[in-house]
Design a protein around this motif. Sequence first.
Motif, PDB file in Angstrom:
ATOM      1  N   LYS A   1       0.832  -1.203   0.000  1.00 53.75           N
ATOM      2  CA  LYS A   1       0.000   0.000   0.000  1.00 53.75           C
ATOM      3  C   LYS A   1       0.870   1.258   0.000  1.00 53.75           C
ATOM      4  O   LYS A   1       1.968   1.272   0.562  1.00 53.75           O
TER       5      LYS A   1
ATOM      6  N   ILE B   1       0.790   5.147   1.237  1.00 55.73           N
ATOM      7  CA  ILE B   1       0.058   6.019   2.154  1.00 55.73           C
ATOM      8  C   ILE B   1       0.746   7.377   2.232  1.00 55.73           C
ATOM      9  O   ILE B   1       1.894   7.543   1.811  1.00 55.73           O
TER      10      ILE B   1
ATOM     11  N   ASN C   1      -3.028   5.141  -1.656  1.00 60.04           N
ATOM     12  CA  ASN C   1      -4.184   4.337  -1.270  1.00 60.04           C
ATOM     13  C   ASN C   1      -4.863   4.883  -0.021  1.00 60.04           C
ATOM     14  O   ASN C   1      -6.057   4.658   0.201  1.00 60.04           O
ATOM     15  N   TYR C   2      -4.081   5.604   0.784  1.00 61.23           N
ATOM     16  CA  TYR C   2      -4.612   6.108   2.051  1.00 61.23           C
ATOM     17  C   TYR C   2      -3.913   7.422   2.379  1.00 61.23           C
ATOM     18  O   TYR C   2      -2.686   7.477   2.479  1.00 61.23           O
ATOM     19  N   SER C   3      -4.709   8.493   2.539  1.00 67.66           N
ATOM     20  CA  SER C   3      -4.149   9.822   2.797  1.00 67.66           C
ATOM     21  C   SER C   3      -3.902  10.041   4.281  1.00 67.66           C
ATOM     22  O   SER C   3      -4.673   9.577   5.138  1.00 67.66           O
ATOM     23  N   ILE C   4      -2.836  10.782   4.572  1.00 69.62           N
ATOM     24  CA  ILE C   4      -2.477  11.127   5.946  1.00 69.62           C
ATOM     25  C   ILE C   4      -2.178  12.615   6.007  1.00 69.62           C
ATOM     26  O   ILE C   4      -1.533  13.171   5.111  1.00 69.62           O
TER      27      ILE C   4
ATOM     28  N   THR D   1      -2.336   2.657  11.643  1.00 70.33           N
ATOM     29  CA  THR D   1      -2.730   2.665  10.232  1.00 70.33           C
ATOM     30  C   THR D   1      -2.282   1.382   9.539  1.00 70.33           C
ATOM     31  O   THR D   1      -3.052   0.756   8.793  1.00 70.33           O
TER      32      THR D   1
ATOM     33  N   ASN E   1      -4.354  -1.606  10.624  1.00 68.45           N
ATOM     34  CA  ASN E   1      -5.689  -1.578  10.025  1.00 68.45           C
ATOM     35  C   ASN E   1      -5.645  -1.934   8.546  1.00 68.45           C
ATOM     36  O   ASN E   1      -6.547  -2.610   8.032  1.00 68.45           O
ATOM     37  N   LEU E   2      -4.597  -1.494   7.836  1.00 69.25           N
ATOM     38  CA  LEU E   2      -4.475  -1.802   6.413  1.00 69.25           C
ATOM     39  C   LEU E   2      -4.238  -3.285   6.159  1.00 69.25           C
ATOM     40  O   LEU E   2      -4.668  -3.823   5.128  1.00 69.25           O
TER      41      LEU E   2
END
Length: 574
Positions: free
Chosen positions: A497, A499, A551-554, A568, A571-572
């Motif tokens: 992923k 992020i 895939n996942y914003s921070i 994070t 959870n991913l």
Amino acid sequence: MKTKLFLLSILVFPFLASCGETFNYEKKINDDDLLINKKSYAFTNLTDEYEINADNMDLYFIGDSDVAYVSASEFINDLDGLFDLEKLTINKDDKSITFKYTYDKDNIYSMSVNWYENFIYLNSNDFSTVICKETGNTDYSSHFEMESGNLINDKPVKFNLDKYHFDIFNYQDNCLVPLCIYNALICSTNYYNVMFNGDKIFGYYGEIGYDEPEYKEIYSSSLNNKKQSSYMREATYNSLCFMIDYFYGIKDDRNIKTADSFISLINKNYISSQYASDNVRGYLNLLYSQMDDLHTRLDSGNYYSERGYTPTSISYSLLGKHSAKYYDSYYDLNDYRNYYLGEEVPPVRYIGNNAIITLNSFRTAPNSVIFDEHGNVKDDAWEYDSYYFMDHVFKDIVKHGNIDNVLIDISLNGGGNIGALIRVLGFLTNENIPYVDYDTLATRAFSYEYKVDTNADDKYDDNDAYTQFNYALLTSTCSYSAANTFASTFEDLNIGKIIGEDTGGGACSILPLTLADGTFFAISSNYCSSKMIETPFSYSFPSIEEGIGVNYSIDYENFYNDQYLANTLNNLFK
């Protein structure tokens, strides 16, 4: 961190150079009637990457011009050691001289320099690369080998010198070409530049830094602080146009049809001035404001600058929106990193079942830095080379134990070299590592696949990557250049992923160039990392210049909050 406004005054100059000026000299079979002065100058090779034994080189000057020319054949012969002359043959007819390099019976590369029609023709844009020897002190291809390679849509390239107001001459059986143009075509493209400062000739490898001793040696000249000739300013402006038009890899992204139409009137005036301080203003405005590309930058003054001048103070107000966004993000992220982790960030840190690797660049160190006199890897090699860095941190992760997820932080990684990038990916996957290089000049592509010897046992069929872990990549606007390509390949191979924030882009390799006046600068080259989409009947090569998505914003405030990152990751990878 941000400096005050850099003010520019509007100046009026006596002439304005143009890429569109008409051809000066009559096109003839023979130019022996011209007044051409030949002079010999001392040559110094300033790198240990190539062993070049020439002590001097001949330069030619047309009439009362101070713009240097070289003999096309003498120049290549003088640079024996940079170029492989064993497989090179030279043939001359009444209109041109042709250099032919026989790589093997199926691959013959040639360059034809035609003085009658005033062009330089390559049957393949690989000519300058294949005639160049490999670097001697740094092994950029260590620990990986090519599994497959495919050249797509190769075709010839023709460089038209008429358009740029340069002439090629046939004088006393010598084909004479402008040094600044010939150097760009066959030397700069190999990261080597031949530079004449009015007193001596130097050969320099790589991109020059103002804090290097070689900088002072090259730019300390009898020309310092002198007013320049109109010949020099016209040649300099036209060499700049030539280099941007042929070699700038993101012209389409910057909406540049021709350099001459793109460069603003005020910048043309500055660049055309006979005074070096004005020239620098024009270069700064063009490279940082107009071109607005982090791969494009000014590395020096010219030979006519004040002795000791270095272009070290780049005003924030000069930056275009792309560059300004990068630096704004860099300062913000660096502040957050220092707040959470301090100024000395460990190479790997642990939070529960998670490991976080901080990888700030993709580096290949010289052999002299990696190995001791007995050929053994030095204990501190990992601090200078990304392959040994990854080996170091993964051995530490395995020793630590009880790790499920590994986050590789490239959020402040501004790039590096492709060889190091390929080796790093080899630690994460046993799949072949793909790399697609698109040549915007020849509108062709190279598609490669590499296998990495991750455990240095000289075997390329082992499953020795660390595939037992779940992987994630932390990226930001500051993940640029090679870091952007790394994220693209990470995505293509579905390693894990991504992020954080979309990467900052930067697809092209850097090309170091020198203008007729000695100005050293770098641009995004015509070789650009790309995606490749293959259909039954065609290929397409989408650019990654504008970056890779996540895939996942921070939010920035959580980029280096270890507990947040650990949560994070868990959870991913539930």
